[in-house]
Motif scaffolding. Structure first.
Motif, PDB file in Angstrom:
ATOM      1  N   ALA A   1       0.831  -1.213   0.000  1.00  0.00           N
ATOM      2  CA  ALA A   1       0.000   0.000   0.000  1.00  0.00           C
ATOM      3  C   ALA A   1       0.865   1.263   0.000  1.00  0.00           C
ATOM      4  N   LEU A   2       1.921   1.278   0.804  1.00  0.00           N
ATOM      5  CA  LEU A   2       2.802   2.449   0.887  1.00  0.00           C
ATOM      6  C   LEU A   2       3.511   2.698  -0.440  1.00  0.00           C
ATOM      7  N   LYS A   3       3.970   1.632  -1.074  1.00  0.00           N
ATOM      8  CA  LYS A   3       4.641   1.769  -2.374  1.00  0.00           C
ATOM      9  C   LYS A   3       3.668   2.328  -3.410  1.00  0.00           C
ATOM     10  N   TYR A   4       2.418   1.838  -3.378  1.00  0.00           N
ATOM     11  CA  TYR A   4       1.406   2.299  -4.332  1.00  0.00           C
ATOM     12  C   TYR A   4       1.115   3.784  -4.125  1.00  0.00           C
ATOM     13  N   LEU A   5       0.960   4.194  -2.879  1.00  0.00           N
ATOM     14  CA  LEU A   5       0.687   5.600  -2.576  1.00  0.00           C
ATOM     15  C   LEU A   5       1.844   6.499  -2.998  1.00  0.00           C
ATOM     16  N   SER A   6       3.052   6.059  -2.727  1.00  0.00           N
ATOM     17  CA  SER A   6       4.226   6.888  -3.049  1.00  0.00           C
ATOM     18  C   SER A   6       4.404   7.060  -4.550  1.00  0.00           C
TER      19      SER A   6
ATOM     20  N   ARG B   1       3.275  14.381  -1.714  1.00  0.00           N
ATOM     21  CA  ARG B   1       3.597  15.625  -1.004  1.00  0.00           C
ATOM     22  C   ARG B   1       3.736  15.380   0.491  1.00  0.00           C
ATOM     23  N   HIS B   2       2.827  14.557   1.017  1.00  0.00           N
ATOM     24  CA  HIS B   2       2.801  14.256   2.455  1.00  0.00           C
ATOM     25  C   HIS B   2       4.135  13.628   2.888  1.00  0.00           C
ATOM     26  N   PHE B   3       4.590  12.637   2.120  1.00  0.00           N
ATOM     27  CA  PHE B   3       5.851  11.962   2.459  1.00  0.00           C
ATOM     28  C   PHE B   3       7.044  12.911   2.334  1.00  0.00           C
ATOM     29  N   GLU B   4       7.003  13.723   1.299  1.00  0.00           N
ATOM     30  CA  GLU B   4       8.103  14.669   1.076  1.00  0.00           C
ATOM     31  C   GLU B   4       8.149  15.733   2.172  1.00  0.00           C
ATOM     32  N   LYS B   5       6.987  16.284   2.486  1.00  0.00           N
ATOM     33  CA  LYS B   5       6.910  17.344   3.502  1.00  0.00           C
ATOM     34  C   LYS B   5       7.416  16.861   4.856  1.00  0.00           C
ATOM     35  N   HIS B   6       7.084  15.621   5.215  1.00  0.00           N
ATOM     36  CA  HIS B   6       7.437  15.102   6.535  1.00  0.00           C
ATOM     37  C   HIS B   6       8.676  14.197   6.494  1.00  0.00           C
ATOM     38  N   GLN B   7       9.344  14.190   5.332  1.00  0.00           N
ATOM     39  CA  GLN B   7      10.595  13.431   5.161  1.00  0.00           C
ATOM     40  C   GLN B   7      10.409  11.962   5.562  1.00  0.00           C
ATOM     41  N   ILE B   8       9.370  11.372   4.998  1.00  0.00           N
ATOM     42  CA  ILE B   8       9.057   9.969   5.259  1.00  0.00           C
ATOM     43  C   ILE B   8       9.637   9.113   4.139  1.00  0.00           C
ATOM     44  N   SER B   9      10.463   8.162   4.487  1.00  0.00           N
ATOM     45  CA  SER B   9      10.930   7.157   3.533  1.00  0.00           C
ATOM     46  C   SER B   9      10.078   5.906   3.735  1.00  0.00           C
ATOM     47  N   VAL B  10       9.203   5.619   2.774  1.00  0.00           N
ATOM     48  CA  VAL B  10       8.244   4.525   2.975  1.00  0.00           C
ATOM     49  C   VAL B  10       8.946   3.175   3.137  1.00  0.00           C
ATOM     50  N   SER B  11      10.145   3.051   2.591  1.00  0.00           N
ATOM     51  CA  SER B  11      10.866   1.771   2.711  1.00  0.00           C
ATOM     52  C   SER B  11      11.268   1.480   4.155  1.00  0.00           C
ATOM     53  N   LYS B  12      11.269   2.518   4.991  1.00  0.00           N
ATOM     54  CA  LYS B  12      11.642   2.329   6.395  1.00  0.00           C
ATOM     55  C   LYS B  12      10.449   1.961   7.279  1.00  0.00           C
ATOM     56  N   ILE B  13       9.247   2.037   6.710  1.00  0.00           N
ATOM     57  CA  ILE B  13       8.041   1.639   7.455  1.00  0.00           C
ATOM     58  C   ILE B  13       7.856   0.140   7.252  1.00  0.00           C
ATOM     59  N   GLN B  14       8.288  -0.633   8.238  1.00  0.00           N
ATOM     60  CA  GLN B  14       8.306  -2.087   8.104  1.00  0.00           C
ATOM     61  C   GLN B  14       7.244  -2.788   8.956  1.00  0.00           C
ATOM     62  N   THR B  15       6.839  -2.165  10.057  1.00  0.00           N
ATOM     63  CA  THR B  15       5.902  -2.807  10.982  1.00  0.00           C
ATOM     64  C   THR B  15       4.683  -1.917  11.214  1.00  0.00           C
ATOM     65  N   LEU B  16       3.655  -2.491  11.827  1.00  0.00           N
ATOM     66  CA  LEU B  16       2.468  -1.699  12.161  1.00  0.00           C
ATOM     67  C   LEU B  16       2.817  -0.610  13.176  1.00  0.00           C
ATOM     68  N   GLU B  17       3.768  -0.903  14.048  1.00  0.00           N
ATOM     69  CA  GLU B  17       4.191   0.095  15.027  1.00  0.00           C
ATOM     70  C   GLU B  17       4.851   1.293  14.357  1.00  0.00           C
ATOM     71  N   ASP B  18       5.493   1.061  13.222  1.00  0.00           N
ATOM     72  CA  ASP B  18       6.170   2.148  12.489  1.00  0.00           C
ATOM     73  C   ASP B  18       5.181   3.166  11.930  1.00  0.00           C
ATOM     74  N   LEU B  19       3.903   2.801  11.857  1.00  0.00           N
ATOM     75  CA  LEU B  19       2.909   3.726  11.312  1.00  0.00           C
ATOM     76  C   LEU B  19       2.885   5.055  12.077  1.00  0.00           C
ATOM     77  N   THR B  20       3.241   5.017  13.362  1.00  0.00           N
ATOM     78  CA  THR B  20       3.210   6.253  14.157  1.00  0.00           C
ATOM     79  C   THR B  20       4.226   7.280  13.660  1.00  0.00           C
ATOM     80  N   GLU B  21       5.152   6.859  12.780  1.00  0.00           N
ATOM     81  CA  GLU B  21       6.119   7.792  12.186  1.00  0.00           C
ATOM     82  C   GLU B  21       5.470   8.679  11.128  1.00  0.00           C
ATOM     83  N   ILE B  22       4.272   8.275  10.653  1.00  0.00           N
ATOM     84  CA  ILE B  22       3.602   8.997   9.574  1.00  0.00           C
ATOM     85  C   ILE B  22       2.483   9.855  10.146  1.00  0.00           C
ATOM     86  N   PRO B  23       2.491  11.170   9.919  1.00  0.00           N
ATOM     87  CA  PRO B  23       1.393  12.019  10.405  1.00  0.00           C
ATOM     88  C   PRO B  23       0.053  11.559   9.826  1.00  0.00           C
TER      89      PRO B  23
END
Length: 429
Positions: A24-29, A37-59
């Protein structure tokens, strides 16, 4: 018809969802103008989101985001869009959602396994008592789901007890898809026209839009008033246009089951962090497998509890309890925190009330005020005092309550273009 993943261990379900999340993250990106824009603005690298707990890194994403940037959430070309729906606009202006052919197929699958969860089989016939037009997703979803399940469906639409009973008597449906308070109107019509409710052949009702359960899953006043006359099973189902997914009760009737292949659910506090087990939080969802308008960490505005214990039906998935209320409709009144469903439950105790509407506003000093307009065939000071006493006993506060004509209240409850009755009018800015 229980999908295999819904009976796996919590660890297996988590691993399964994390694999789906990466897709899902790859598709969105790659396809979503908003989330790029959301990922770029908040400097989110989707490849680093590996677990459900990592979701808290994304606004989180909010309804305001969709209202402001509606078209930027669409991930496909216009030629791939098959259907357009709009939200009901309960907490703001309606927004448009686009669906592809694959999204409609996903919607059908969701409802088919949701109906099966409640015990509906291909040999059943369901009577649809919601609109299927007016860009309404739910009616379309129910129709597609019943068709995929292989059951029969009678598309009567909303209202008109006489027509509903004509169809029940003529076509012998076994389940109703209905707003639960409308069942009271069907009961009243049956009593007035010597129709035996309990030989009608109706086994159960798939109920939408209103809660008929308390926090512990016992029936609230509305649920009790229905079942004391009509011995049918009531199944709660919770869904929204944004989710394109339903949480439906099984025969155990202990909350709506999550479908892990379709959605990731979080319950968050005011700081967008997960609440502790057993605490009320705001349901925040990440959709899986949606093509046109997938959402990531979308805050629904609905406050509820999650239940994680395995269910007697064999499913091990998370279950959601009754909605405590909508976050934006939380009221601070005389030092007490209130949600409208608690007030509705009290008002439903009084058979003498024909209808009511709850108005929330700010007073001159900026604090919350509540006005409840009520209508009755036999208004009296005694009835009004009984209602006020009930509020004091149950909620420890008494809002302002006044008599109104039924026609005035109905004009407020059924505004033009509304697809369902409005019980709460929030005038706060």
């Amino acid at each position: 018809m229980i999908p295999e993943i819904e009976t796996k261990s919590a660890v297996e379900i988590k691993t399964f969802q994390e694999a789906k999340l990466k897709i899902a993250l790859k598709y969105l990106s790659e396809n979503s103008p908003f989330y790029k824009r959301h990922f770029e603005k908040h400097q989110i690298s989707v490849s680093k989101i590996q677990t459900l707990e990592d979701l808290t890194e994304i606004p989180v994403t909010t309804k305001d985001d969709i209202q402001q940037f509606n078209d930027d959430f669409i991930c496909v070309s216009k030629s791939k869009i098959i259907d357009y729906v709009t939200t009901s606009g309960t907490l703001g202006d309606p927004v448009t959602f686009a669906l592809t052919d694959a999204d409609l197929e996903r919607l059908a699958y969701n409802e088919a396994i949701s109906f099966a969860c409640a015990g509906v089989t291909s040999s059943d016939v369901l009577q649809l008592m919601t609109t299927i037009d007016r860009r309404f997703m739910a009616g379309l979803a129910y129709f597609l789901g019943v068709r995929k399940l292989g059951a029969g469906i009678i598309r009567v639409g909303a209202g008109i007890p006489e027509l509903q009973w004509d169809s029940i008597i003529k076509f012998k449906p076994t389940y109703l898809i209905v707003v639960p308070s409308f069942l009271l109107k069907l009961i009243k019509y049956a009593e007035q026209h010597d129709i035996d409710l309990n030989t009608s052949g109706i086994k159960g009702a798939i109920c939408i839009g209103e809660s008929f359960r308390n926090d512990d899953f016992t029936l609230n006043t509305l649920g009790e008033k229905i079942t004391e006359h009509w011995q049918i099973d009531l199944f709660s189902t919770y869904a929204s246009t944004e989710m394109s997914t339903a949480f439906t009760e099984c025969k155990a009737q202990q909350g709506g089951h999550l479908h892990p292949e379709l959605i990731i659910a979080e319950l968050l506090d005011d700081h967008d962090q997960p609440v502790k087990d057993g605490e009320i939080g705001e349901l925040t969802i990440t959709t899986l497998g949606i093509e046109a308008m997938p959402l990531l960490r979308f805050k629904t505005g609905d406050m509820m509890k999650a239940h994680n214990q395995p269910c007697s039906c064999g499913r091990t998935t998370l279950r959601l309890g009754p909605i405590a209320g909508r976050k934006k409709q939380m009221i601070k009144y005389k030092g007490t925190t209130l949600y409208p469903p608690a007030m509705q439950n009290i008002l439903n105790n009084f058979n003498a009330l024909e209808c009511f509407v709850i108005e929330i506003s700010h007073n001159t000093i900026g604090t919350d005020e509540i006005l409840i307009r009520i209508a009755s065939n036999s208004p009296s000071d005694e009835l009004l005092n009984q209602i006020k006493d009930h509020f004091r006993a149950k909620l420890r506060v008494t809002p302002k309550i006044e008599w109104s004509d039924k026609e005035v209240i109905d004009a407020l409850r059924f505004p033009k273009l509304s697809r369902k009755p409005i019980l709460v009018i929030d005038k706060r800015k």
